[in-house]
Design a protein around this motif. Structure first.
Motif, PDB file in Angstrom:
ATOM      1  N   THR A  20      -4.382   2.851   7.867  1.00 55.64           N
ATOM      2  CA  THR A  20      -4.311   4.382   7.555  1.00 55.64           C
ATOM      3  C   THR A  20      -3.297   4.668   6.546  1.00 55.64           C
ATOM      4  N   ALA A  21      -1.942   4.209   6.743  1.00 60.21           N
ATOM      5  CA  ALA A  21      -1.108   4.756   5.664  1.00 60.21           C
ATOM      6  C   ALA A  21      -1.307   4.088   4.415  1.00 60.21           C
ATOM      7  N   ALA A  22      -2.003   2.923   4.305  1.00 64.36           N
ATOM      8  CA  ALA A  22      -2.275   2.154   2.813  1.00 64.36           C
ATOM      9  C   ALA A  22      -3.168   2.678   2.348  1.00 64.36           C
ATOM     10  N   LYS A  23      -3.864   3.691   3.133  1.00 60.79           N
ATOM     11  CA  LYS A  23      -5.028   4.419   2.138  1.00 60.79           C
ATOM     12  C   LYS A  23      -4.410   5.566   1.063  1.00 60.79           C
ATOM     13  N   VAL A  24      -3.268   6.136   1.420  1.00 60.88           N
ATOM     14  CA  VAL A  24      -2.652   7.090   0.835  1.00 60.88           C
ATOM     15  C   VAL A  24      -1.505   6.660  -0.193  1.00 60.88           C
ATOM     16  N   ALA A  25      -1.055   5.366  -0.013  1.00 61.36           N
ATOM     17  CA  ALA A  25      -0.108   4.761  -0.662  1.00 61.36           C
ATOM     18  C   ALA A  25      -0.372   4.700  -2.092  1.00 61.36           C
ATOM     19  N   PRO A  26      -1.447   4.492  -2.697  1.00 61.39           N
ATOM     20  CA  PRO A  26      -1.806   4.756  -4.027  1.00 61.39           C
ATOM     21  C   PRO A  26      -1.437   5.947  -4.609  1.00 61.39           C
ATOM     22  N   GLN A  27      -1.836   7.024  -3.873  1.00 56.88           N
ATOM     23  CA  GLN A  27      -1.593   8.553  -4.254  1.00 56.88           C
ATOM     24  C   GLN A  27      -0.188   8.662  -4.258  1.00 56.88           C
ATOM     25  N   LEU A  28       0.529   8.181  -3.401  1.00 54.88           N
ATOM     26  CA  LEU A  28       1.845   8.500  -3.410  1.00 54.88           C
ATOM     27  C   LEU A  28       2.695   7.736  -4.492  1.00 54.88           C
ATOM     28  N   LYS A  29       2.046   6.624  -4.962  1.00 55.16           N
ATOM     29  CA  LYS A  29       2.676   5.686  -6.032  1.00 55.16           C
ATOM     30  C   LYS A  29       3.785   5.103  -5.449  1.00 55.16           C
ATOM     31  N   ALA A  30       3.555   4.625  -4.015  1.00 59.55           N
ATOM     32  CA  ALA A  30       4.506   3.648  -3.459  1.00 59.55           C
ATOM     33  C   ALA A  30       4.138   2.445  -3.110  1.00 59.55           C
ATOM     34  N   ASP A  31       4.994   1.328  -3.027  1.00 57.12           N
ATOM     35  CA  ASP A  31       4.955   0.236  -2.691  1.00 57.12           C
ATOM     36  C   ASP A  31       4.849  -0.028  -1.120  1.00 57.12           C
TER      37      ASP A  31
END
Length: 285
Positions: A20-31
């Motif tokens: 679930t968190a991985a889906k928003v990681a790209p938006q947050l520009k986070a590894d």
């Protein structure tokens, strides 16, 4: 935000939280950093001395590493095609021995972690927050926000976030953090002042917080107050009535937070809390 650390015990709920968190990681520009901890001492049917202990440690570490590698591959598939622009999140993993609570501060610092994600082990994220010792250890030792994701909860369409504050000056840090997060995830921030009937608010702090909120002047931020003895139940109902997708609390090691989440009064009230919960440490800079 540089890195999202996802804690996992390889349970179904932990896998769901990570994906679930991985889906928003790209938006947050986070590894992404996956982390698993194994027992600090082996549990053996018959203790036979040193060599058995060493072999058991090696087995646990190898098993943890193999499962982390498999989960990392799954998360890369989840994020495939979601990447924002040229940014592609990296997915790494670590495992370690011992208590999460004892290790969490060092892991966060060494890896520049900006958010910790953990799955709840019951149907209630806040119920696990109160009674789950592992989660409380993470929260108590974390210098960054902790996101607790219950089973079946999703965050792909985060439209409204509710932040409960207690008119402490450290709440300004939480407000600023969520405003920055909202610029990336495009949600409406609802700030709720929560107070108990038998608690008098400090007028100086109250004016400072309200003036700060008024100075923001953004259309996607609203403010309201709730007051009463059963504040937690009212806050839970508010999130349901207002269709909040995420509840955010500021964690005070003493004072309001511990009063509000008294174990004897809140278990039944929070039994139906099914939305993700974020806990921001009051001392976060």
């Amino acid at each position: 935000m540089k890195t999202i650390m996802m804690l996992t015990d390889f349970s179904e709920n932990a896998d769901h939280a990570a994906k679930t968190a991985a889906k928003v990681a790209p938006q947050l520009k986070a590894d992404i950093l996956l982390y698993n901890t194994y027992y600090d001492h082996p549990i053996l049917p018959t203790y036979a001395g040193g060599p058995w202990v060493v072999e058991e440690f090696v087995f646990r570490k190898d098993e943890s590493t193999a499962k982390l590698s498999q989960l990392a591959i799954q998360l890369r598939h989840v994020m495939a095609g979601i990447s924002q622009g040229d940014f592609k999140p990296k997915t790494d993993y670590q495992c370690g021995e011992g208590s999460l609570g004892k290790n969490i501060a060092m892991i966060i610092q060494d890896n520049k972690v900006g958010l910790v994600v953990i799955g709840s082990r019951t149907d209630s994220a806040v119920d696990h927050l109160i009674f789950g010792s592992d989660t409380m250890d993470v929260i108590d030792h974390s210098s960054c926000p902790v996101l607790i994701i219950p089973p079946k909860a999703e965050m792909s369409a985060l439209k409204k976030v509710t932040l409960a504050i207690a008119f402490e000056l450290t709440d300004i840090n939480a407000i600023s953090y969520l405003i920055d997060l909202g610029k990336q995830l495009h949600f409406h921030l609802e700030i709720v002042h929560v107070s108990l009937l038998n608690k008098n608010d400090d007028p100086v702090k109250e004016n400072a917080i309200i003036n700060h909120i008024n100075a923001i002047k953004q259309d996607n931020i609203s403010y309201l107050e709730i007051r009463g003895n059963d504040v937690v139940k009212r806050l839970n109902r508010l999130c349901k009535d207002n269709n909040s997708d995420l509840l955010v609390l500021v964690h005070y090691r003493e004072g309001f937070f511990s009063d509000l989440f008294d174990r004897s009064t809140t278990a039944a009230a929070l039994d139906n809390q099914h939305i993700p919960l974020m806990v921001i440490p009051s001392e976060m800079k």
